[in-house]
Design an enzyme around this catalytic site. Structure first.
Site, PDB file in Angstrom:
ATOM      1  N   LYS A  51      19.112   9.601  49.400  1.00  0.00           N
ATOM      2  CA  LYS A  51      17.951   9.824  48.746  1.00  0.00           C
ATOM      3  C   LYS A  51      17.765   8.881  49.405  1.00  0.00           C
ATOM      4  O   LYS A  51      17.963   7.494  49.105  1.00  0.00           O
ATOM      5  CB  LYS A  51      18.760   9.160  47.148  1.00  0.00           C
ATOM      6  CG  LYS A  51      17.204   8.695  45.806  1.00  0.00           C
ATOM      7  CD  LYS A  51      17.822   7.918  45.238  1.00  0.00           C
ATOM      8  CE  LYS A  51      18.034   6.531  45.438  1.00  0.00           C
ATOM      9  NZ  LYS A  51      17.234   6.396  45.552  1.00  0.00           N
TER      10      LYS A  51
ATOM     11  N   GLU B 231      26.861  -0.482  54.586  1.00  0.00           N
ATOM     12  CA  GLU B 231      25.460  -1.669  55.864  1.00  0.00           C
ATOM     13  C   GLU B 231      24.682  -2.130  55.096  1.00  0.00           C
ATOM     14  O   GLU B 231      24.128  -2.067  54.630  1.00  0.00           O
ATOM     15  CB  GLU B 231      24.289  -0.266  56.492  1.00  0.00           C
ATOM     16  CG  GLU B 231      25.364   0.209  57.531  1.00  0.00           C
ATOM     17  CD  GLU B 231      25.965  -0.431  58.612  1.00  0.00           C
ATOM     18  OE1 GLU B 231      25.869  -1.579  58.655  1.00  0.00           O
ATOM     19  OE2 GLU B 231      27.195   0.157  59.288  1.00  0.00           O
TER      20      GLU B 231
ATOM     21  N   CYS C 175      17.904  -5.694  58.602  1.00  0.00           N
ATOM     22  CA  CYS C 175      19.306  -6.252  58.046  1.00  0.00           C
ATOM     23  C   CYS C 175      19.957  -7.697  58.702  1.00  0.00           C
ATOM     24  O   CYS C 175      19.971  -8.379  58.073  1.00  0.00           O
ATOM     25  CB  CYS C 175      20.390  -5.441  57.495  1.00  0.00           C
ATOM     26  SG  CYS C 175      19.992  -4.401  59.294  1.00  0.00           S
TER      27      CYS C 175
ATOM     28  N   GLU D 225      19.754 -13.938  51.468  1.00  0.00           N
ATOM     29  CA  GLU D 225      18.686 -13.374  52.063  1.00  0.00           C
ATOM     30  C   GLU D 225      17.314 -13.375  52.050  1.00  0.00           C
ATOM     31  O   GLU D 225      17.084 -12.528  50.081  1.00  0.00           O
ATOM     32  CB  GLU D 225      19.248 -11.838  51.826  1.00  0.00           C
ATOM     33  CG  GLU D 225      17.894 -10.619  53.245  1.00  0.00           C
ATOM     34  CD  GLU D 225      19.400  -9.358  53.197  1.00  0.00           C
ATOM     35  OE1 GLU D 225      19.833  -8.932  52.607  1.00  0.00           O
ATOM     36  OE2 GLU D 225      19.421  -9.228  54.314  1.00  0.00           O
TER      37      GLU D 225
HETATM   38  P1  NAI Z   1      18.657  -1.667  46.541  1.00  0.00           P
HETATM   39  O1  NAI Z   1      19.881  -2.435  47.363  1.00  0.00           O
HETATM   40  O2  NAI Z   1      18.566  -2.175  45.826  1.00  0.00           O
HETATM   41  O3  NAI Z   1      18.028  -0.242  46.842  1.00  0.00           O
HETATM   42  C1  NAI Z   1      18.282   0.368  47.952  1.00  0.00           C
HETATM   43  C2  NAI Z   1      19.215   1.694  47.856  1.00  0.00           C
HETATM   44  O4  NAI Z   1      19.728   1.844  47.045  1.00  0.00           O
HETATM   45  C3  NAI Z   1      17.347   2.132  47.490  1.00  0.00           C
HETATM   46  O5  NAI Z   1      17.330   3.913  47.853  1.00  0.00           O
HETATM   47  C4  NAI Z   1      18.070   2.277  45.919  1.00  0.00           C
HETATM   48  O6  NAI Z   1      17.285   3.290  45.284  1.00  0.00           O
HETATM   49  C5  NAI Z   1      19.044   2.632  46.073  1.00  0.00           C
HETATM   50  N1  NAI Z   1      20.413   2.182  44.392  1.00  0.00           N
HETATM   51  C6  NAI Z   1      19.227   0.512  44.350  1.00  0.00           C
HETATM   52  N2  NAI Z   1      20.579   0.557  42.912  1.00  0.00           N
HETATM   53  C7  NAI Z   1      21.250   1.726  43.018  1.00  0.00           C
HETATM   54  C8  NAI Z   1      22.279   2.092  42.048  1.00  0.00           C
HETATM   55  N3  NAI Z   1      22.967   1.461  41.034  1.00  0.00           N
HETATM   56  N4  NAI Z   1      22.994   3.140  42.984  1.00  0.00           N
HETATM   57  C9  NAI Z   1      22.602   3.662  43.466  1.00  0.00           C
HETATM   58  N5  NAI Z   1      22.314   3.666  44.198  1.00  0.00           N
HETATM   59  C10 NAI Z   1      21.235   2.676  44.173  1.00  0.00           C
HETATM   60  O7  NAI Z   1      17.482  -2.823  47.586  1.00  0.00           O
HETATM   61  P2  NAI Z   1      16.225  -3.447  46.643  1.00  0.00           P
HETATM   62  O8  NAI Z   1      16.618  -3.790  45.820  1.00  0.00           O
HETATM   63  O9  NAI Z   1      15.385  -2.213  47.267  1.00  0.00           O
HETATM   64  O10 NAI Z   1      15.844  -4.544  47.533  1.00  0.00           O
HETATM   65  C11 NAI Z   1      16.428  -6.131  47.150  1.00  0.00           C
HETATM   66  C12 NAI Z   1      16.705  -6.611  48.045  1.00  0.00           C
HETATM   67  O11 NAI Z   1      18.363  -5.530  48.849  1.00  0.00           O
HETATM   68  C13 NAI Z   1      15.881  -7.556  49.445  1.00  0.00           C
HETATM   69  O12 NAI Z   1      15.242  -8.166  49.321  1.00  0.00           O
HETATM   70  C14 NAI Z   1      16.906  -7.396  50.513  1.00  0.00           C
HETATM   71  O13 NAI Z   1      17.032  -8.929  50.644  1.00  0.00           O
HETATM   72  C15 NAI Z   1      17.905  -6.763  50.046  1.00  0.00           C
HETATM   73  N6  NAI Z   1      17.874  -5.366  51.191  1.00  0.00           N
HETATM   74  C16 NAI Z   1      18.410  -5.388  52.363  1.00  0.00           C
HETATM   75  C17 NAI Z   1      18.217  -4.129  53.371  1.00  0.00           C
HETATM   76  C18 NAI Z   1      19.302  -4.490  54.620  1.00  0.00           C
HETATM   77  O14 NAI Z   1      19.099  -3.137  55.442  1.00  0.00           O
HETATM   78  N7  NAI Z   1      20.439  -4.664  54.504  1.00  0.00           N
HETATM   79  C19 NAI Z   1      17.774  -3.110  52.654  1.00  0.00           C
HETATM   80  C20 NAI Z   1      17.182  -3.245  51.641  1.00  0.00           C
HETATM   81  C21 NAI Z   1      16.433  -3.686  51.130  1.00  0.00           C
END
Ligand code: NAI
Ligand code: MG
Length: 504
Positions: free
Chosen positions: A201, A276, A310, A408
């Site tokens: 996904k 990660e 990240c 972050e």
């Molecule tokens: P998120 O962690 O909510 O989303 C990342 C992925 O997880 C997306 O594919 C999303 O659809 C999925 N996801 C979200 N909720 C889920 C759940 N309950 N169960 C399974 N999958 C789920 O990140 P978001 O909301 O896009 O960004 C929020 C913050 O997260 C950002 O501001 C940033 O600080 C951090 N982030 C960190 C990343 C990294 O590479 N470490 C990448 C993206 C965001």
């Protein structure tokens, strides 16, 4: 008179190939076919450089997820992939890499218009990175092996014992929006090499390149059901994937908050989990550096990909004797990093991925100012025709209690602090719940090694930042993650070890 003139920040026209792809109806990729959802829910796809809706994708239902997992389950259980000669798996994965290379320019454009990053950056980093993930992992297909081992407590020659490596099974792989195709390939490559099947996904903000990859998956010759691609929201489709009883392993990259939730949800059936997650990576600049090198290095550590990395170097610790000079050097990079639309060939920094993320980044800057921080560079958004741009920003006069120092931000915002000695800066660098990456700038070899040993993080860079290679393990200490991806550790995370003991 009010004359309409194109703004410097207007997005350019898309290529015909991109327009054609964007005109496709929303579909999911299950069993090597593009299929409709069980319901009508869709999600808008925006170009962050203009804020305009450019397409719609499926918001997958539980029934859609169930269908994809069932396809992956069948494809795993009948051995149509894991039972192939490893050489065939290796060659099929490499064929996908060949096809990706052949379409590199189109993928770079799609990534640019979906994520907001400069097309030139996608072409230089994301697409070749995705290709190398596939190629490196493809080679493990035939190279994972168990051992023949002499038992310790049993007389010689009475039993024959060995271990075999087996694929872990059906994998649910959930990736974020900062490096969409690269993250997708980083996830699928080791799973495929190990003989697993999967449901991937992509993030709801950036699903285009994964959907385009589906065409190439069919062309490369993967058997049906080995790779399934579901688009949709995290709290619905993603959640269903994580909780599905027929899924054996969950691999996730994203926020620490959701990583923790996924880990809890996967516990019910004790799925294998790799995570990660987030970071607040320190960059330490010692007094002996050549500022002409270290300043652009520290700037690149935070401004690359608009800080949506990240391992972004979001906490800068500069020795008191070089602090002012270093900050001047960083400020001098402002024209280079000035945000521009993603299809502008001059762009080095693009737009922030979404309005939500754009507002979150500006909200942090405002919170920092309220807490007493001062802006010495940027601190605002350039005026634009709807694009989600943020100027590269440096904050000073910060303290370890401020949210801009602790949390972050995931945007082009760095907080800069002074230090006097090594122990002090090591303590400050480790004063965080995260532990993903750290950069150290010094010409003194012993300082480099001493500090590298003190910093608690999965990766430490010396005189560079965010250098990531598919052969080198990558992952987090503390709340930055669980397990390692890439390198040998990356393939091991998709394997179970079976011990066989036969009495002779
Ligand atoms: P998120 O962690 O909510 O989303 C990342 C992925 O997880 C997306 O594919 C999303 O659809 C999925 N996801 C979200 N909720 C889920 C759940 N309950 N169960 C399974 N999958 C789920 O990140 P978001 O909301 O896009 O960004 C929020 C913050 O997260 C950002 O501001 C940033 O600080 C951090 N982030 C960190 C990343 C990294 O590479 N470490 C990448 C993206 C965001
Ligand atoms: Mg979220």
């Amino acid at each position: 008179m009010n004359v309409m003139t194109p703004s410097m920040l207007d997005q350019r026209a898309y290529s015909d190939a991109a327009k054609q792809f964007l005109s496709r109806a929303p579909r999911l990729f299950i069993n090597n076919e593009f299929v409709s959802s069980s319901h009508d829910a869709t999600i808008a796809v925006e170009d962050p450089s203009s804020g305009r809706e450019i397409a719609r994708i499926v918001d997958a239902s539980d029934a859609d997820v169930n269908r994809a997992v069932a396809a992956a389950r069948r494809a795993f259980d009948d051995g149509r992939w894991s039972g192939l000669p490893p050489m065939v798996r290796d060659r099929t994965i490499n064929r996908l890499a060949d096809l990706l290379e052949a379409h590199a320019d189109e993928f770079a454009e799609l990534e640019a218009i979906d994520n907001g990053k400069p097309k030139g950056m996608a072409a230089a980093v994301d697409i070749p990175g995705a290709v190398s993930q596939l190629r490196f992992m493809a080679g493990w297909s035939a190279k994972v092996a168990g051992e023949t081992t002499q038992p310790y407590t049993i007389p010689n020659g009475t039993v024959f014992s060995y271990t075999v490596k087996e694929p872990v099974g059906v994998c649910a792989q959930i990736v974020p929006w900062n490096f969409p195709l690269l993250m997708a390939c980083l996830k699928i490559a080791p799973a495929l090499a190990a003989g697993c099947t999967l449901v991937l996904k992509p993030a709801e903000q950036t699903s285009l390149t994964a959907l385009r990859l589906a065409d190439l998956i069919v062309e490369a010759g993967f058997p049906a059901g080995v790779i399934n691609i579901i688009t949709g929201n995290g709290h619905t489709a993603g959640d269903r994937m994580v909780k599905h009883p027929d899924v054996d392993k969950v691999a996730f990259t994203g926020s620490t908050e959701i990583g923790k939730l996924i880990n809890r949800n996967a516990t019910a059936t004790l799925k294998r989990v790799t995570l990660e997650l987030g970071g607040k990576s320190p960059v330490v600049v010692m007094p002996d550096v050549d500022v002409a090198e270290a300043a652009p290095g520290a700037a690149g550590a935070i401004f690359f990909n608009a800080g949506q990395v990240c391992v972004a170097g979001s906490r800068l610790y500069a020795h008191r004797s070089v602090f002012d000079q270093l900050l001047e050097g960083i400020a001098a990079t402002a024209p280079f990093w000035a945000p521009r639309p993603s299809l502008d060939p001059e762009a080095h920094m693009g737009a922030i991925v979404s309005k939500e993320q754009h507002d979150k980044v500006l909200g942090y800057i405002e919170a920092g100012k309220r807490d007493g921080a001062s802006v010495v560079m940027g601190g605002d958004a350039p005026s634009s025709n709807g694009g989600y741009f943020v100027n590269p920003t440096v904050l000073v006069n910060v303290n370890p209690q401020m949210s801009v120092v602790r949390e972050e931000i995931f945007g082009p915002v760095v907080v800069a602090q002074r230090f006097d000695d090594l122990d002090e800066v090591a303590k400050a660098a480790n004063d965080t719940c995260f532990g993903l990456g750290a950069g150290i700038w010094t010409k003194d070899v012993s300082t480099m090694h001493k500090l590298a040993a003190k910093i608690k993080s999965g990766t430490v860079w010396g005189n560079c930042h965010a250098v990531i290679d598919t052969a080198l393990p990558f992952g987090g200490y503390k709340e930055s993650g669980l397990g390692r991806e890439q390198g040998r550790a990356g393939i091991e995370a998709y394997l179970e070890t079976k011990t066989v003991i036969i009495k002779m």
